[in-house]
Design an enzyme around this catalytic site. Structure first.
Site, PDB file in Angstrom:
ATOM      1  N   HIS A 143       0.835  -1.205   0.000  1.00 52.72           N
ATOM      2  CA  HIS A 143       0.000   0.000   0.000  1.00 52.72           C
ATOM      3  C   HIS A 143       0.872   1.259   0.000  1.00 52.72           C
ATOM      4  CE1 HIS A 143      -3.442   2.556   1.357  1.00 52.72           C
ATOM      5  NE2 HIS A 143      -2.469   3.211   1.970  1.00 52.72           N
ATOM      6  N   GLU A 144       1.880   1.291   0.860  1.00 53.19           N
ATOM      7  CA  GLU A 144       2.748   2.465   0.936  1.00 53.19           C
ATOM      8  C   GLU A 144       3.592   2.629  -0.332  1.00 53.19           C
ATOM      9  OE1 GLU A 144       2.105   4.475   3.148  1.00 53.19           O
ATOM     10  OE2 GLU A 144       0.985   3.192   4.525  1.00 53.19           O
TER      11      GLU A 144
END
Length: 292
Positions: A143-144
């Site tokens: 996600h990051e």
């Protein structure tokens, strides 16, 4: 430390504003007179983008200082080695440069920041390892990494700069119209400042709502990116676990909320409700042939 960083940031912003105004007047011969539309517009642009751009370029340093991030130069144990190698693999799959990898003491969360796709930082809290297994943490990292791949930090900076410019310009333009005038047609300085300040507060509320709406939108896109990079299981079950924890126990500090995996859930939140994110992940996963 927080006050010290705040003072440094504000001094840097003010210095950049005065320097930019000086250079514009010297090299372009344009005097930024707030009494003219063109002068006010240029001044608004300078003021609006100065803080946003400085925040972007100082974002990694500010994150390290404010969050106490310890960058992993040489892994000291198996956990750190796994963390670095996982970020490296995901970054390669995403087609971005290897980010700096760090850990910090704090609530179960993670964030990414940096001024470009090839000069970024991914940091994970130590408590995240107590809460999640490797697959779930891998989903969080995906996600990051997706945030970095999409250039979300730059996009948010540009949006914030435009909104800042709008707030500064409109508040002073209306204040110039509404403030009582003297015999020469000049607005009263006291009323001008009072009206412009009040309008700035009001317009900033609406600008913040718009910025946070876009931030919530990009969280959905980062979740999609995590599914594409790592499949749906990791990010789905990671968010499901975070959703069981009271939100005040997982939120980052106010200046880092927009970059975390989860935040406060209200109209001014940088993140959508976890329930809606889980539904969205299921939808995206199904479209890609996965099942959760």
């Amino acid at each position: 430390m927080g006050i010290f960083l705040f003072l440094i940031m504000n001094l840097a912003v003010m210095a950049s504003i005065y320097l930019t105004i000086f250079l514009i007047e010297i090299f372009f011969g344009i005097r930024l007179d707030q009494g003219t539309i063109s002068g006010l517009l240029i001044l608004s642009f300078v003021v609006g983008f100065s803080g946003a751009l400085i925040s972007l370029f100082m974002s990694k340093w500010m994150a390290k200082m404010s969050m106490g991030v310890q960058v992993i130069e040489t892994p000291q144990d198996q956990t750190e080695a796994w963390l670095v190698s996982t970020v490296e693999r995901l970054a390669k799959e995403a087609g971005i440069g290897m980010p700096e990898v760090g850990i910090f003491d704090g609530p179960p969360n993670a964030f990414a920041t940096g001024w470009s796709k090839n000069d970024s930082l991914v940091a994970v809290s130590t408590s995240l390892f107590d809460l999640m297994d490797e697959k779930e943490i891998e989903g969080v990292l995906a996600h990051e990494i997706s945030h970095i791949k999409h250039g979300d930090m730059v996009t948010m900076t540009l949006l914030q700069g435009v909104l800042n410019t709008f707030v500064f310009f409109i508040s002073r333009l209306l204040a110039n119209i509404l403030a009582p005038k003297d015999e020469e047609g000049n607005p009263s300085p006291m009323y001008y400042m009072m009206i412009s300040f009040a309008l700035e507060i009001l317009l900033t509320v609406f600008a913040t709502m718009l910025a946070m709406w876009f931030s919530r939108y990009r969280e959905y896109k980062a979740d999609e990116g995590a599914v594409k990079l790592d499949g749906p299981e990791g990010i789905y079950y990671a968010l499901a676990k975070l959703g069981q924890i009271p939100k005040e126990q997982v939120a980052l500090s106010s200046d880092m909320k927009a970059f975390g995996i989860v935040g406060f859930l209200d109209l001014f939140s940088s993140h959508p409700p976890i329930e809606k994110r889980l539904e969205h992940i299921k939808k995206v996963a199904k479209e890609m042939g996965y099942s959760v």
